[in-house]
Every structure is written in C-alpha cells, then in structure tokens.
Design a protein around this motif. Structure first.
Motif, mmCIF file in Angstrom:
data_model
loop_
_atom_site.group_PDB
_atom_site.id
_atom_site.type_symbol
_atom_site.label_atom_id
_atom_site.label_comp_id
_atom_site.label_asym_id
_atom_site.label_seq_id
_atom_site.Cartn_x
_atom_site.Cartn_y
_atom_site.Cartn_z
ATOM 1 N N LEU A 71 0.801 -1.346 0.097
ATOM 2 C CA LEU A 71 0.156 0.098 0.033
ATOM 3 C C LEU A 71 0.821 1.232 -0.017
ATOM 4 O O LEU A 71 0.742 2.229 -0.659
ATOM 5 C CB LEU A 71 -0.810 0.104 1.303
ATOM 6 C CG LEU A 71 -1.949 1.172 1.358
ATOM 7 C CD1 LEU A 71 -2.771 1.460 0.159
ATOM 8 C CD2 LEU A 71 -2.602 0.906 2.460
ATOM 9 N N ASN A 72 2.017 1.247 0.663
ATOM 10 C CA ASN A 72 2.789 2.471 0.794
ATOM 11 C C ASN A 72 3.513 2.465 -0.554
ATOM 12 O O ASN A 72 3.687 3.573 -0.887
ATOM 13 C CB ASN A 72 4.008 2.235 1.848
ATOM 14 C CG ASN A 72 3.219 2.175 3.273
ATOM 15 O OD1 ASN A 72 2.108 2.751 3.407
ATOM 16 N ND2 ASN A 72 4.088 1.602 4.300
ATOM 17 N N GLU A 73 3.919 1.779 -1.174
ATOM 18 C CA GLU A 73 4.572 1.576 -2.660
ATOM 19 C C GLU A 73 3.358 2.315 -3.637
ATOM 20 O O GLU A 73 3.715 3.164 -4.482
ATOM 21 C CB GLU A 73 4.956 0.405 -2.902
ATOM 22 C CG GLU A 73 6.251 -0.186 -2.292
ATOM 23 C CD GLU A 73 7.014 -1.534 -2.738
ATOM 24 O OE1 GLU A 73 6.152 -2.138 -3.426
ATOM 25 O OE2 GLU A 73 7.769 -1.867 -1.959
ATOM 26 N N ALA A 74 2.233 1.503 -3.680
ATOM 27 C CA ALA A 74 1.232 1.978 -4.344
ATOM 28 C C ALA A 74 0.792 3.650 -4.209
ATOM 29 O O ALA A 74 0.724 4.118 -5.002
ATOM 30 C CB ALA A 74 -0.021 1.488 -4.213
ATOM 31 N N THR A 90 -3.297 2.623 5.664
ATOM 32 C CA THR A 90 -3.348 1.472 6.823
ATOM 33 C C THR A 90 -3.794 0.290 6.555
ATOM 34 O O THR A 90 -4.668 0.139 5.481
ATOM 35 C CB THR A 90 -4.002 1.986 7.883
ATOM 36 O OG1 THR A 90 -5.381 2.344 7.782
ATOM 37 C CG2 THR A 90 -3.220 3.281 8.494
ATOM 38 N N VAL A 91 -3.120 -0.704 6.808
ATOM 39 C CA VAL A 91 -3.647 -2.226 6.458
ATOM 40 C C VAL A 91 -3.949 -2.671 7.889
ATOM 41 O O VAL A 91 -3.181 -2.895 8.712
ATOM 42 C CB VAL A 91 -2.953 -3.252 5.640
ATOM 43 C CG1 VAL A 91 -3.347 -4.398 5.803
ATOM 44 C CG2 VAL A 91 -2.480 -2.388 4.491
ATOM 45 N N VAL A 92 -5.095 -2.972 8.309
ATOM 46 C CA VAL A 92 -5.295 -3.882 9.511
ATOM 47 C C VAL A 92 -6.052 -5.092 9.142
ATOM 48 O O VAL A 92 -6.855 -5.404 8.298
ATOM 49 C CB VAL A 92 -6.592 -2.919 10.342
ATOM 50 C CG1 VAL A 92 -7.015 -3.762 11.593
ATOM 51 C CG2 VAL A 92 -6.098 -1.648 10.624
ATOM 52 N N SER A 93 -5.570 -6.270 9.873
ATOM 53 C CA SER A 93 -6.016 -7.576 9.759
ATOM 54 C C SER A 93 -6.920 -7.587 10.869
ATOM 55 O O SER A 93 -6.645 -7.383 12.068
ATOM 56 C CB SER A 93 -4.952 -8.565 9.747
ATOM 57 O OG SER A 93 -4.130 -8.504 11.003
ATOM 58 N N LEU A 125 -8.147 -2.166 4.472
ATOM 59 C CA LEU A 125 -7.216 -1.272 3.742
ATOM 60 C C LEU A 125 -8.155 0.076 3.573
ATOM 61 O O LEU A 125 -9.135 0.367 3.291
ATOM 62 C CB LEU A 125 -7.099 -1.681 2.138
ATOM 63 C CG LEU A 125 -6.535 -3.191 2.023
ATOM 64 C CD1 LEU A 125 -6.648 -3.363 0.306
ATOM 65 C CD2 LEU A 125 -5.314 -3.458 2.615
ATOM 66 N N THR A 126 -7.301 1.159 4.113
ATOM 67 C CA THR A 126 -7.596 2.473 4.008
ATOM 68 C C THR A 126 -6.512 3.349 3.419
ATOM 69 O O THR A 126 -5.390 3.270 3.937
ATOM 70 C CB THR A 126 -8.091 3.195 5.395
ATOM 71 O OG1 THR A 126 -9.064 2.196 5.977
ATOM 72 C CG2 THR A 126 -8.591 4.348 5.283
ATOM 73 N N ALA A 127 -6.973 4.009 2.532
ATOM 74 C CA ALA A 127 -5.974 5.220 2.071
ATOM 75 C C ALA A 127 -6.567 6.493 1.605
ATOM 76 O O ALA A 127 -7.872 6.579 1.741
ATOM 77 C CB ALA A 127 -5.695 4.898 0.513
ATOM 78 N N SER A 128 -6.027 7.639 2.293
ATOM 79 C CA SER A 128 -6.740 8.629 2.452
ATOM 80 C C SER A 128 -5.868 10.070 2.382
ATOM 81 O O SER A 128 -4.533 9.804 2.354
ATOM 82 C CB SER A 128 -7.417 8.843 4.075
ATOM 83 O OG SER A 128 -6.368 8.972 4.919
ATOM 84 N N GLN A 149 -11.682 2.985 1.302
ATOM 85 C CA GLN A 149 -11.627 1.972 1.917
ATOM 86 C C GLN A 149 -12.035 0.492 1.434
ATOM 87 O O GLN A 149 -13.047 0.711 0.628
ATOM 88 C CB GLN A 149 -12.565 2.276 3.247
ATOM 89 C CG GLN A 149 -12.077 1.165 4.399
ATOM 90 C CD GLN A 149 -12.782 1.768 5.694
ATOM 91 O OE1 GLN A 149 -14.067 2.452 5.633
ATOM 92 N NE2 GLN A 149 -12.099 1.471 6.836
ATOM 93 N N ARG A 150 -11.313 -0.538 1.403
ATOM 94 C CA ARG A 150 -11.672 -1.896 0.966
ATOM 95 C C ARG A 150 -11.463 -2.695 2.167
ATOM 96 O O ARG A 150 -10.565 -2.992 2.675
ATOM 97 C CB ARG A 150 -10.756 -2.182 -0.190
ATOM 98 C CG ARG A 150 -11.039 -1.162 -1.606
ATOM 99 C CD ARG A 150 -10.446 -1.567 -2.833
ATOM 100 N NE ARG A 150 -10.561 -0.524 -3.703
ATOM 101 C CZ ARG A 150 -11.411 -0.244 -4.509
ATOM 102 N NH1 ARG A 150 -12.619 -1.016 -4.464
ATOM 103 N NH2 ARG A 150 -11.222 0.812 -5.574
ATOM 104 N N THR A 151 -12.547 -3.742 1.959
ATOM 105 C CA THR A 151 -12.408 -4.952 2.901
ATOM 106 C C THR A 151 -12.042 -6.141 2.467
ATOM 107 O O THR A 151 -13.189 -6.453 1.356
ATOM 108 C CB THR A 151 -13.683 -4.999 3.972
ATOM 109 O OG1 THR A 151 -13.872 -3.794 4.556
ATOM 110 C CG2 THR A 151 -13.501 -6.286 5.027
#
Length: 155
Positions: A71-74, A90-93, A125-128, A149-151
């Motif tokens: 995600l950081n690279e994207a 952020t990525v949360v499992s 997944l959340t990007a903001s 945000q994607r789950t």
C-alpha cells in the motif's frame, strides 16, 4: 433636450458591459466549482487505484506487513497529491470466530475456532488524504478528508 433624452433611451451603448458585469461573478463561481470538483474526483480515483492494487496483492500473500508495504508503494507511485496534504494508508487484519474478534492478528498463530468454518480473516485497507481546494472559497469549498476503503475476506 427632449430629442437627446429619446436618443439616450434607445441607445444600446454599454448594455453589454453591464450585462457582463452581472453575469461574470456567476460564471466565475461555476468555473471555480468545476475545477475543485474535478480535482476532488481525480484525487478519489487515485486513492481507489492504490487500494485496488493492494487488493490484487492479497491474491499472493496474506501477510499484513507485506500488504502495508504494498500500500505504501502504491501511494508513492501516485506521486504528489493534487492538494498539499500527503497520502496516508493503513492495513489492518481482523480475525473473527463467532463474537470473538482479534485485530492485527496473525492467522497462523490463532487457536482453534469452535465455530463451523473456523476463523474468518479480513483485511481492512484504507488510503486517505486531506483535500485542499485548488481555489478555496470560505464556507463553500473547504478542506475535507477523502478516502478509499476496501475490505477483503480471506480464508
């Protein structure tokens, strides 16, 4: 004198300038709104693209740290944001077994689950970014956070 007044009443000189003075502010506000809305839509689409790339990465790995790196690279590949605020992601499992829920879990280290089907593993997944209008107008076009945000459910 009366002849001069009749000529003045029929004259169109300056009418276009007055009409333009009335309409120009409205057209300018519409132009500013279109520019700001377009920039916001583009920024949202860019965030959606970054999270979509990480969703595709879950086909190959379910390691949360690897997905966070992806995600950081994207987000880095997106380049500079249109507004001045940087991207964040952020990525949360999340592992669930019935009503039991563990956040930032490692699926391989979980104990047995008594519920049929076992543990349900999700990645959130959340990007903001904070969108700052290109042409701000107080109380109309103000800064606001936009996010994607994607789950993803994995087993």
């Amino acid at each position: 004198m009366q002849r001069a007044l009749k000529r003045f009443a029929k004259s169109q000189d300056g009418a276009v300038a007055i009409e333009m003075a009335i309409i120009a502010p409205v057209l300018l506000i519409l132009l500013i709104a279109a520019v700001n809305l377009g920039a916001k839509i583009v920024e949202k689409a860019r965030l959606d693209q970054a999270t979509r790339e990480v969703v595709e990465a879950t086909l190959f790995t379910t390691n949360r740290l690897t997905l966070q790196t992806a995600l950081n690279e994207a987000l880095t590949k997106l380049g500079n944001p249109i507004s001045s605020a940087p991207y964040a992601g952020t990525v949360v499992s999340i592992c669930r077994c019935g009503s039991n829920q563990v956040q930032n879990c490692v699926p391989s280290s979980l104990s047995a689950c008594a519920v049929a089907g076992g543990w349900e593993v999700l990645f959130l997944l959340t990007a903001s970014t904070t969108f700052n209008p290109i042409l701000p107008i107080p109380n109309v076009f103000v800064s606001e956070e936009i996010s994607s945000q994607r789950t993803i459910q994995v087993r």
